[in-house]
Design a protein around this motif. Structure first.
Motif, short mmCIF file in Angstrom:
data_model
loop_
_atom_site.label_atom_id
_atom_site.label_comp_id
_atom_site.label_asym_id
_atom_site.label_seq_id
_atom_site.Cartn_x
_atom_site.Cartn_y
_atom_site.Cartn_z
N GLU A 126 149.06 58.60 35.12
CA GLU A 126 150.08 59.64 35.20
C GLU A 126 149.67 60.85 34.36
O GLU A 126 149.08 60.70 33.28
CB GLU A 126 151.42 59.10 34.70
N PRO A 127 149.98 62.07 34.83
CA PRO A 127 149.58 63.28 34.09
C PRO A 127 150.24 63.41 32.72
O PRO A 127 149.66 63.99 31.80
CB PRO A 127 150.02 64.42 35.01
N HIS A 153 155.31 59.91 39.39
CA HIS A 153 154.37 61.04 39.41
C HIS A 153 153.02 60.50 38.95
O HIS A 153 152.87 60.11 37.79
CB HIS A 153 154.87 62.16 38.48
N LYS A 154 152.07 60.45 39.87
CA LYS A 154 150.76 59.88 39.57
C LYS A 154 149.67 60.89 39.90
O LYS A 154 149.86 61.81 40.72
CB LYS A 154 150.53 58.61 40.41
N TRP A 155 148.52 60.70 39.28
CA TRP A 155 147.35 61.45 39.75
C TRP A 155 146.10 60.58 39.60
O TRP A 155 146.16 59.49 39.06
CB TRP A 155 147.23 62.80 39.07
N VAL A 200 142.82 66.58 43.69
CA VAL A 200 142.40 67.09 42.38
C VAL A 200 140.88 67.22 42.34
O VAL A 200 140.16 66.22 42.42
CB VAL A 200 142.87 66.14 41.25
N CYS A 214 143.86 62.15 44.20
CA CYS A 214 145.09 62.85 44.56
C CYS A 214 146.16 62.81 43.48
O CYS A 214 146.28 61.81 42.75
CB CYS A 214 145.68 62.25 45.84
N GLU A 215 146.93 63.88 43.41
CA GLU A 215 148.18 63.89 42.67
C GLU A 215 149.30 63.61 43.67
O GLU A 215 149.36 64.25 44.73
CB GLU A 215 148.41 65.25 42.00
N ARG A 217 153.60 62.47 44.33
CA ARG A 217 154.97 62.32 43.82
C ARG A 217 155.76 61.43 44.77
O ARG A 217 155.66 61.57 46.00
CB ARG A 217 155.68 63.67 43.69
#
Length: 396
Positions: A126-127, A153-155, A200, A214-215, A217
Protein backbone atom coordinates in the motif's frame (compact mmCIF):
# COMPACT_ATOMS: atom_id res chain seq x y z
CA UNK A 1 17.38 -35.36 -9.54
CA UNK A 2 15.37 -37.19 -12.22
CA UNK A 3 17.35 -39.19 -14.77
CA UNK A 4 16.11 -37.00 -17.61
CA UNK A 5 16.81 -33.70 -15.87
CA UNK A 6 20.03 -32.80 -17.71
CA UNK A 7 18.31 -33.25 -21.06
CA UNK A 8 15.32 -31.23 -19.87
CA UNK A 9 17.53 -28.40 -18.61
CA UNK A 10 19.32 -28.33 -21.98
CA UNK A 11 15.98 -28.23 -23.77
CA UNK A 12 14.75 -25.29 -21.68
CA UNK A 13 18.03 -23.44 -22.17
CA UNK A 14 17.81 -23.95 -25.94
CA UNK A 15 14.22 -22.70 -26.03
CA UNK A 16 15.11 -19.56 -24.09
CA UNK A 17 18.21 -18.81 -26.18
CA UNK A 18 16.84 -19.71 -29.60
CA UNK A 19 13.19 -18.68 -29.37
CA UNK A 20 12.57 -16.30 -26.46
CA UNK A 21 15.67 -14.09 -26.57
CA UNK A 22 15.31 -13.38 -30.33
CA UNK A 23 11.73 -12.26 -29.61
CA UNK A 24 12.77 -9.74 -26.95
CA UNK A 25 12.90 -6.64 -29.21
CA UNK A 26 9.34 -7.25 -30.40
CA UNK A 27 8.12 -8.04 -26.87
CA UNK A 28 9.76 -4.86 -25.59
CA UNK A 29 7.73 -2.82 -28.07
CA UNK A 30 4.44 -3.98 -26.56
CA UNK A 31 1.11 -3.77 -28.34
CA UNK A 32 -0.98 -6.37 -30.12
CA UNK A 33 1.91 -7.84 -32.07
CA UNK A 34 3.88 -8.44 -28.86
CA UNK A 35 0.87 -10.10 -27.24
CA UNK A 36 0.51 -12.39 -30.24
CA UNK A 37 4.23 -13.21 -30.22
CA UNK A 38 4.14 -14.11 -26.54
CA UNK A 39 1.09 -16.31 -27.16
CA UNK A 40 3.03 -18.16 -29.88
CA UNK A 41 5.95 -18.68 -27.50
CA UNK A 42 3.62 -20.12 -24.86
CA UNK A 43 2.06 -22.46 -27.40
CA UNK A 44 5.53 -23.57 -28.48
CA UNK A 45 6.55 -24.24 -24.88
CA UNK A 46 3.50 -26.48 -24.45
CA UNK A 47 4.31 -28.28 -27.70
CA UNK A 48 7.88 -28.86 -26.51
CA UNK A 49 6.60 -30.23 -23.18
CA UNK A 50 8.30 -27.55 -21.08
CA UNK A 51 5.23 -25.66 -19.84
CA UNK A 52 4.73 -25.12 -16.07
CA UNK A 53 7.35 -27.72 -15.22
CA UNK A 54 7.52 -26.88 -11.52
CA UNK A 55 3.77 -26.90 -10.94
CA UNK A 56 2.41 -30.03 -9.23
CA UNK A 57 1.29 -32.76 -11.60
CA UNK A 58 -2.22 -32.80 -10.08
CA UNK A 59 -2.64 -29.22 -11.33
CA UNK A 60 -1.55 -30.09 -14.85
CA UNK A 61 2.06 -29.07 -14.33
CA UNK A 62 5.30 -30.94 -14.85
CA UNK A 63 5.55 -32.10 -11.24
CA UNK A 64 9.26 -31.39 -10.98
CA UNK A 65 10.94 -31.29 -7.57
CA UNK A 66 11.75 -28.03 -5.85
CA UNK A 67 15.47 -28.41 -6.59
CA UNK A 68 14.81 -29.16 -10.25
CA UNK A 69 12.52 -26.14 -10.48
CA UNK A 70 15.15 -23.93 -8.91
CA UNK A 71 17.79 -25.10 -11.39
CA UNK A 72 15.42 -24.71 -14.35
CA UNK A 73 14.94 -21.08 -13.32
CA UNK A 74 18.64 -20.58 -13.98
CA UNK A 75 17.98 -21.14 -17.68
CA UNK A 76 14.56 -19.47 -17.69
CA UNK A 77 16.04 -16.35 -16.10
CA UNK A 78 18.32 -15.66 -19.06
CA UNK A 79 15.42 -13.69 -20.52
CA UNK A 80 13.15 -11.25 -18.72
CA UNK A 81 10.28 -12.91 -20.58
CA UNK A 82 11.35 -16.48 -19.85
CA UNK A 83 8.99 -17.24 -16.98
CA UNK A 84 6.02 -15.91 -18.94
CA UNK A 85 6.98 -17.90 -22.01
CA UNK A 86 7.17 -21.24 -20.15
CA UNK A 87 4.42 -20.68 -17.59
CA UNK A 88 6.45 -20.54 -14.38
CA UNK A 89 5.28 -17.02 -13.48
CA UNK A 90 2.05 -18.39 -11.98
CA UNK A 91 3.73 -20.88 -9.67
CA UNK A 92 3.58 -18.88 -6.43
CA UNK A 93 -0.10 -18.05 -6.80
CA UNK A 94 -0.91 -21.58 -8.01
CA UNK A 95 0.70 -23.13 -4.94
CA UNK A 96 -1.06 -20.60 -2.71
CA UNK A 97 -4.43 -21.54 -4.19
CA UNK A 98 -3.64 -25.24 -4.14
CA UNK A 99 -3.03 -25.10 -0.39
CA UNK A 100 -5.67 -22.63 0.73
CA UNK A 101 -8.45 -22.46 -1.87
CA UNK A 102 -11.82 -24.12 -1.47
CA UNK A 103 -12.91 -26.68 -4.08
CA UNK A 104 -15.12 -24.02 -5.69
CA UNK A 105 -12.22 -21.53 -5.86
CA UNK A 106 -9.91 -24.17 -7.30
CA UNK A 107 -12.40 -25.07 -10.02
CA UNK A 108 -12.91 -21.45 -11.02
CA UNK A 109 -9.37 -20.09 -10.89
CA UNK A 110 -6.65 -22.70 -10.51
CA UNK A 111 -6.94 -24.74 -13.70
CA UNK A 112 -7.06 -21.72 -16.04
CA UNK A 113 -4.21 -20.08 -14.10
CA UNK A 114 -1.83 -23.03 -14.50
CA UNK A 115 -2.81 -23.37 -18.18
CA UNK A 116 -1.93 -19.72 -18.75
CA UNK A 117 -5.47 -18.86 -19.82
CA UNK A 118 -5.84 -16.17 -17.14
CA UNK A 119 -3.51 -13.97 -15.14
CA UNK A 120 -3.52 -13.49 -11.36
CA UNK A 121 -2.37 -10.59 -9.21
CA UNK A 122 -1.79 -9.94 -5.52
CA UNK A 123 -2.80 -6.78 -3.63
CA UNK A 124 -0.43 -6.55 -0.68
CA UNK A 125 1.64 -3.34 -0.81
CA UNK A 126 0.00 0.00 0.00
CA UNK A 127 1.26 3.53 -0.78
CA UNK A 128 0.42 4.92 2.66
CA UNK A 129 2.41 2.45 4.79
CA UNK A 130 5.72 0.60 4.64
CA UNK A 131 5.36 -2.31 2.25
CA UNK A 132 8.02 -4.23 4.15
CA UNK A 133 5.67 -4.56 7.17
CA UNK A 134 2.39 -6.25 6.17
CA UNK A 135 1.04 -5.88 9.73
CA UNK A 136 0.51 -2.18 8.91
CA UNK A 137 -2.06 -2.85 6.17
CA UNK A 138 -4.94 -0.36 6.19
CA UNK A 139 -7.25 -1.93 3.61
CA UNK A 140 -10.41 -3.34 5.17
CA UNK A 141 -12.95 -6.04 4.46
CA UNK A 142 -16.18 -6.10 6.46
CA UNK A 143 -18.58 -9.03 6.43
CA UNK A 144 -22.08 -7.82 5.56
CA UNK A 145 -24.43 -10.78 5.54
CA UNK A 146 -23.05 -13.23 3.00
CA UNK A 147 -20.73 -10.70 1.34
CA UNK A 148 -17.39 -9.07 2.04
CA UNK A 149 -17.32 -5.32 1.47
CA UNK A 150 -13.75 -4.47 0.52
CA UNK A 151 -12.15 -1.03 0.58
CA UNK A 152 -8.49 -0.96 -0.40
CA UNK A 153 -5.76 1.15 -1.92
CA UNK A 154 -2.86 -0.91 -3.26
CA UNK A 155 0.05 -0.43 -5.59
CA UNK A 156 2.69 -2.59 -7.22
CA UNK A 157 -0.17 -5.02 -7.80
CA UNK A 158 1.73 -6.61 -10.66
CA UNK A 159 -0.38 -7.65 -13.61
CA UNK A 160 -3.65 -6.20 -12.28
CA UNK A 161 -4.31 -4.53 -15.64
CA UNK A 162 -4.52 -7.94 -17.35
CA UNK A 163 -5.50 -10.16 -14.40
CA UNK A 164 -8.76 -12.03 -13.91
CA UNK A 165 -8.58 -11.63 -10.15
CA UNK A 166 -6.57 -10.04 -7.35
CA UNK A 167 -5.94 -11.72 -4.02
CA UNK A 168 -6.48 -8.73 -1.74
CA UNK A 169 -4.97 -8.74 1.74
CA UNK A 170 -7.18 -6.66 4.03
CA UNK A 171 -7.91 -6.18 7.73
CA UNK A 172 -10.93 -8.28 8.73
CA UNK A 173 -10.30 -8.46 12.49
CA UNK A 174 -8.90 -5.10 13.68
CA UNK A 175 -8.87 -6.08 17.37
CA UNK A 176 -6.94 -9.33 16.90
CA UNK A 177 -3.21 -9.86 17.38
CA UNK A 178 -1.30 -7.91 14.74
CA UNK A 179 -0.38 -11.11 12.91
CA UNK A 180 -4.02 -12.29 12.90
CA UNK A 181 -5.77 -9.11 11.77
CA UNK A 182 -5.47 -9.66 8.03
CA UNK A 183 -7.27 -12.08 5.72
CA UNK A 184 -6.85 -12.90 2.02
CA UNK A 185 -9.87 -12.42 -0.23
CA UNK A 186 -10.19 -13.25 -3.93
CA UNK A 187 -11.63 -10.28 -5.84
CA UNK A 188 -12.43 -10.58 -9.56
CA UNK A 189 -11.03 -7.56 -11.38
CA UNK A 190 -14.34 -6.94 -13.17
CA UNK A 191 -16.11 -6.35 -9.84
CA UNK A 192 -17.97 -3.01 -9.59
CA UNK A 193 -15.81 -0.59 -7.63
CA UNK A 194 -12.50 -2.20 -8.67
CA UNK A 195 -10.40 0.41 -10.49
CA UNK A 196 -6.92 0.32 -11.97
CA UNK A 197 -5.83 3.87 -11.18
CA UNK A 198 -2.63 3.72 -13.23
CA UNK A 199 0.29 1.64 -14.34
CA UNK A 200 3.25 2.66 -12.18
CA UNK A 201 6.48 3.22 -14.17
CA UNK A 202 9.56 1.73 -12.49
CA UNK A 203 13.13 2.73 -13.36
CA UNK A 204 12.28 3.52 -16.96
CA UNK A 205 9.95 0.56 -17.41
CA UNK A 206 6.58 1.54 -18.84
CA UNK A 207 3.92 -0.74 -20.25
CA UNK A 208 4.76 -4.43 -20.47
CA UNK A 209 3.21 -7.25 -22.46
CA UNK A 210 3.46 -9.36 -19.31
CA UNK A 211 1.46 -6.92 -17.15
CA UNK A 212 2.24 -3.66 -15.40
CA UNK A 213 2.89 -2.70 -11.80
CA UNK A 214 -0.48 -1.17 -11.01
CA UNK A 215 -2.03 1.16 -8.49
CA UNK A 216 -5.56 -0.02 -7.74
CA UNK A 217 -8.49 1.16 -5.65
CA UNK A 218 -11.38 -0.92 -4.39
CA UNK A 219 -14.35 1.15 -3.27
CA UNK A 220 -17.12 -0.77 -1.51
CA UNK A 221 -16.41 -3.80 -3.65
CA UNK A 222 -18.76 -6.65 -2.78
CA UNK A 223 -17.74 -10.27 -3.21
CA UNK A 224 -19.30 -13.45 -1.79
CA UNK A 225 -18.20 -14.49 1.69
CA UNK A 226 -16.98 -17.70 0.06
CA UNK A 227 -14.22 -15.69 -1.66
CA UNK A 228 -12.24 -15.78 1.59
CA UNK A 229 -8.97 -17.59 0.83
CA UNK A 230 -7.99 -19.92 3.63
CA UNK A 231 -8.90 -19.24 7.24
CA UNK A 232 -10.02 -15.85 8.45
CA UNK A 233 -7.12 -13.96 10.03
CA UNK A 234 -4.55 -16.15 8.29
CA UNK A 235 -3.52 -13.58 5.68
CA UNK A 236 -0.10 -12.86 7.16
CA UNK A 237 0.84 -16.54 7.15
CA UNK A 238 -0.47 -17.03 3.60
CA UNK A 239 1.53 -14.05 2.35
CA UNK A 240 4.78 -15.18 3.97
CA UNK A 241 4.44 -18.75 2.71
CA UNK A 242 3.83 -17.41 -0.78
CA UNK A 243 6.87 -15.13 -0.74
CA UNK A 244 9.50 -17.48 0.74
CA UNK A 245 10.16 -19.99 -2.07
CA UNK A 246 9.62 -17.24 -4.64
CA UNK A 247 12.68 -15.43 -3.34
CA UNK A 248 14.82 -18.46 -4.27
CA UNK A 249 13.24 -18.55 -7.73
CA UNK A 250 14.01 -14.84 -8.15
CA UNK A 251 17.60 -15.38 -7.07
CA UNK A 252 18.03 -18.28 -9.50
CA UNK A 253 16.65 -16.21 -12.36
CA UNK A 254 19.14 -13.52 -11.40
CA UNK A 255 21.82 -16.15 -11.88
CA UNK A 256 20.63 -16.61 -15.45
CA UNK A 257 20.87 -12.84 -15.95
CA UNK A 258 24.38 -12.81 -14.50
CA UNK A 259 25.49 -15.58 -16.81
CA UNK A 260 24.08 -13.86 -19.86
CA UNK A 261 25.74 -10.57 -18.89
CA UNK A 262 29.01 -12.43 -18.32
CA UNK A 263 28.83 -14.03 -21.77
CA UNK A 264 28.20 -10.65 -23.38
CA UNK A 265 31.10 -9.13 -21.43
CA UNK A 266 33.60 -11.79 -22.49
CA UNK A 267 32.45 -11.65 -26.12
CA UNK A 268 32.84 -7.88 -26.17
CA UNK A 269 36.28 -8.09 -24.58
CA UNK A 270 37.41 -10.44 -27.34
CA UNK A 271 36.09 -8.36 -30.24
CA UNK A 272 36.92 -4.82 -29.09
CA UNK A 273 40.37 -3.31 -29.85
CA UNK A 274 41.61 -0.17 -28.10
CA UNK A 275 44.93 1.40 -27.13
CA UNK A 276 47.08 -1.18 -28.83
CA UNK A 277 45.36 -4.44 -27.82
CA UNK A 278 42.06 -6.21 -27.39
CA UNK A 279 40.17 -5.55 -24.18
CA UNK A 280 40.59 -9.20 -23.18
CA UNK A 281 44.34 -8.61 -22.90
CA UNK A 282 44.05 -5.71 -20.46
CA UNK A 283 44.50 -6.38 -16.76
CA UNK A 284 41.53 -4.33 -15.58
CA UNK A 285 39.16 -6.15 -17.93
CA UNK A 286 40.62 -9.47 -16.81
CA UNK A 287 39.81 -8.45 -13.25
CA UNK A 288 36.19 -7.75 -14.22
CA UNK A 289 35.95 -11.19 -15.80
CA UNK A 290 37.57 -12.99 -12.87
CA UNK A 291 35.47 -11.19 -10.24
CA UNK A 292 32.26 -11.79 -12.16
CA UNK A 293 32.97 -15.48 -12.65
CA UNK A 294 33.71 -15.82 -8.94
CA UNK A 295 30.52 -13.97 -7.99
CA UNK A 296 28.44 -16.26 -10.22
CA UNK A 297 30.11 -19.37 -8.80
CA UNK A 298 29.51 -18.40 -5.17
CA UNK A 299 25.95 -17.24 -5.74
CA UNK A 300 25.10 -20.51 -7.48
CA UNK A 301 26.60 -22.58 -4.64
CA UNK A 302 24.66 -20.61 -2.01
CA UNK A 303 21.43 -20.99 -3.95
CA UNK A 304 21.80 -24.75 -4.21
CA UNK A 305 22.47 -24.90 -0.46
CA UNK A 306 19.30 -22.88 0.20
CA UNK A 307 17.24 -25.07 -2.14
CA UNK A 308 18.53 -28.20 -0.40
CA UNK A 309 17.39 -26.76 2.93
CA UNK A 310 13.88 -26.21 1.56
CA UNK A 311 13.88 -29.74 0.12
CA UNK A 312 14.64 -31.05 3.63
CA UNK A 313 11.50 -29.33 4.89
CA UNK A 314 13.27 -26.41 6.56
CA UNK A 315 11.70 -22.92 6.46
CA UNK A 316 15.23 -21.86 5.41
CA UNK A 317 14.63 -18.26 6.49
CA UNK A 318 18.33 -17.66 6.99
CA UNK A 319 19.40 -19.21 3.70
CA UNK A 320 16.67 -17.46 1.73
CA UNK A 321 17.46 -14.09 3.32
CA UNK A 322 21.15 -14.54 2.54
CA UNK A 323 20.73 -15.42 -1.12
CA UNK A 324 18.12 -12.68 -1.58
CA UNK A 325 20.28 -9.86 -0.25
CA UNK A 326 23.68 -10.97 -1.54
CA UNK A 327 22.29 -12.21 -4.85
CA UNK A 328 20.71 -8.86 -5.67
CA UNK A 329 24.02 -7.10 -4.99
CA UNK A 330 26.02 -9.58 -7.07
CA UNK A 331 23.55 -9.29 -9.95
CA UNK A 332 24.09 -5.53 -9.93
CA UNK A 333 27.88 -5.89 -9.83
CA UNK A 334 28.11 -8.39 -12.69
CA UNK A 335 25.82 -6.39 -14.96
CA UNK A 336 27.61 -3.18 -14.01
CA UNK A 337 30.98 -4.63 -15.08
CA UNK A 338 29.49 -5.89 -18.33
CA UNK A 339 28.20 -2.39 -19.10
CA UNK A 340 31.62 -0.94 -18.35
CA UNK A 341 33.29 -3.32 -20.80
CA UNK A 342 30.77 -2.34 -23.48
CA UNK A 343 31.41 1.35 -22.92
CA UNK A 344 28.83 3.72 -24.40
CA UNK A 345 27.16 0.80 -26.21
CA UNK A 346 26.21 -0.67 -22.85
CA UNK A 347 24.10 2.40 -22.07
CA UNK A 348 21.87 1.87 -25.09
CA UNK A 349 19.03 -0.55 -25.84
CA UNK A 350 21.27 -2.15 -28.50
CA UNK A 351 22.20 -4.68 -25.82
CA UNK A 352 19.96 -6.02 -23.02
CA UNK A 353 22.37 -4.73 -20.38
CA UNK A 354 20.80 -1.35 -19.64
CA UNK A 355 17.43 -2.98 -18.94
CA UNK A 356 19.12 -5.70 -16.88
CA UNK A 357 20.86 -2.99 -14.84
CA UNK A 358 17.58 -1.26 -14.01
CA UNK A 359 15.98 -4.53 -12.96
CA UNK A 360 19.03 -5.38 -10.85
CA UNK A 361 18.50 -2.23 -8.79
CA UNK A 362 14.84 -3.08 -8.39
CA UNK A 363 15.80 -6.54 -7.06
CA UNK A 364 17.06 -5.04 -3.80
CA UNK A 365 13.54 -3.89 -2.92
CA UNK A 366 10.86 -6.29 -4.15
CA UNK A 367 9.89 -9.31 -2.05
CA UNK A 368 11.43 -7.57 0.95
CA UNK A 369 14.14 -4.88 0.97
CA UNK A 370 17.71 -5.79 1.87
CA UNK A 371 17.46 -4.12 5.26
CA UNK A 372 14.56 -6.31 6.41
CA UNK A 373 16.28 -9.53 5.36
CA UNK A 374 19.54 -8.51 7.05
CA UNK A 375 17.64 -7.66 10.23
CA UNK A 376 16.01 -11.10 10.16
CA UNK A 377 19.36 -12.82 9.65
CA UNK A 378 20.92 -10.91 12.54
CA UNK A 379 17.95 -11.48 14.85
CA UNK A 380 17.82 -15.24 14.26
CA UNK A 381 21.57 -15.75 14.64
CA UNK A 382 21.72 -13.37 17.58
CA UNK A 383 19.30 -15.64 19.43
CA UNK A 384 20.88 -18.93 18.38
CA UNK A 385 24.20 -18.99 16.55
CA UNK A 386 23.89 -22.74 15.92
CA UNK A 387 21.22 -21.98 13.34
CA UNK A 388 23.96 -20.84 10.95
CA UNK A 389 24.00 -23.11 7.88
CA UNK A 390 27.65 -24.07 8.42
CA UNK A 391 27.19 -25.21 12.05
CA UNK A 392 26.10 -28.59 13.35
CA UNK A 393 22.67 -27.20 14.20
CA UNK A 394 22.13 -25.71 10.78
CA UNK A 395 23.77 -28.42 8.68
CA UNK A 396 21.90 -31.34 7.08
Amino acid sequence: MSKDFDDLQTQVRRFIDEEVIPAEPELDEGGDEAVARLARLRAAAKTHGIWALGHPADLGGGGRSFMETVLLNEAIGRSHYGQNAVGTWSMQDSLMLREHASPEQRDRWLGPLVAGEIRSSVGLTEPEVAGSDPTLIRSTAVLDGDEWVVNAHKWFTTGANIAAFTTVFAVTDPDADRHRRVSAIIVPTDSPGYTVVRSVPTLGSRHSVTGDHCEIRLTDVRVPATNLLGARGNGFVIAQKRLGPGRIFHAMRWLGQMQRAFELMVARAHERFAHGSRLIDKGEIQRYIAESATDIFYHRAALINAAEAVDRGSPARLEIGMVKTRGAALLHDVVDRAIQVHGALGLTPDTPLEAMYRRARYARIYDGPDEVHRATIARLLGKDITLAPWTAGGAP
